[in-house]
Design an enzyme around this catalytic site. Structure first.
Site, PDB file in Angstrom:
ATOM      1  N   HIS A  17       0.842  -1.213   0.000  1.00 35.49           N
ATOM      2  CA  HIS A  17       0.000   0.000   0.000  1.00 35.49           C
ATOM      3  C   HIS A  17       0.875   1.261   0.000  1.00 35.49           C
ATOM      4  O   HIS A  17       0.620   2.214  -0.728  1.00 35.49           O
ATOM      5  CB  HIS A  17      -0.890   0.055   1.253  1.00 35.49           C
ATOM      6  CG  HIS A  17      -1.923  -1.031   1.354  1.00 35.49           C
ATOM      7  ND1 HIS A  17      -2.112  -1.763   2.495  1.00 35.49           N
ATOM      8  CD2 HIS A  17      -2.833  -1.488   0.466  1.00 35.49           C
ATOM      9  CE1 HIS A  17      -3.106  -2.636   2.300  1.00 35.49           C
ATOM     10  NE2 HIS A  17      -3.561  -2.491   1.073  1.00 35.49           N
ATOM     11  N   SER A 128      -2.873  -7.877   3.016  1.00 33.68           N
ATOM     12  CA  SER A 128      -3.176  -7.675   4.436  1.00 33.68           C
ATOM     13  C   SER A 128      -3.558  -9.003   5.092  1.00 33.68           C
ATOM     14  O   SER A 128      -3.203  -9.254   6.240  1.00 33.68           O
ATOM     15  CB  SER A 128      -4.326  -6.674   4.595  1.00 33.68           C
ATOM     16  OG  SER A 128      -3.926  -5.399   4.144  1.00 33.68           O
TER      17      SER A 128
END
Ligand code: PNS
Length: 160
Positions: A17, A128
């Site tokens: 990210h 994630s």
């Protein structure tokens, strides 16, 4: 002023990210990292924790702002005068879902563009969910997430 939005759950933010955020922030005047309150997915970290992780990691980047959102992305975009959605693509497997979302958003608001950025090859395997799984068993996540939040992730996930 060109305002772009990078939306996601960020449960938690990863180095993948962060790579997209830094590259996208160079393409616009302001990048809003929009953290989703998702009704269908139960996140491991609360909204406050996910926002706090992002703020810790992004402090010092002056054209990046973190804002929570619920509801439709196109409404959030309009409210913040944003023109462009930034999405990261890791592999072909991401494409179908992202393609559908981009077309749905285009249908809801034709003014909004979705810009896809290829992830850095270093992070193409990273997600994630993988971070949460590894951390919950005490595995090494130090190369996967920004170092400021490593211990906070272990602390929360190891308790379970
Ligand atoms: O990190 P994620 O969970 O893959 O992010 C998904 C996100 C937040 C980008 C997506 O779920 C979203 O945009 N949700 C907002 C609701 C919405 O606008 N839905 C219509 C388009 S699919």
């Amino acid at each position: 002023m060109r305002i772009f939005v990078y939306p996601g759950s960020f449960d938690p933010v990863t180095n993948g990210h962060l790579d997209i955020i830094d590259r996208a922030a160079k393409l616009c005047d302001k990048l809003i990292v929009a953290v989703l309150v998702n009704r269908s997915k139960a996140p491991a970290f609360t909204m406050e924790e996910r926002v706090s992780f992002l703020e810790q990691v992004l402090s010092g980047r002056d054209n990046v702002e973190v804002i929570p959102f619920s509801g439709l992305l196109v409404d959030f975009m309009k409210k913040h005068n944003a023109t462009t959605v930034i999405k990261g693509l890791r592999a072909v497997s991401d494409f179908e879902y992202e393609f559908q979302m981009a077309l749905l958003n285009k249908n809801l608001d034709p003014e909004i563009e979705t810009l896809f950025m290829m992830t850095n090859i270093k992070y193409s395997y990273l997600s994630s969910s993988a971070v949460k799984e590894i951390a919950s068993y005490g595995g090494n996540i130090r190369d996967l997430v920004p170092e400021q939040i490593v211990d906070q992730i272990y602390e929360k996930l190891r308790k379970k």
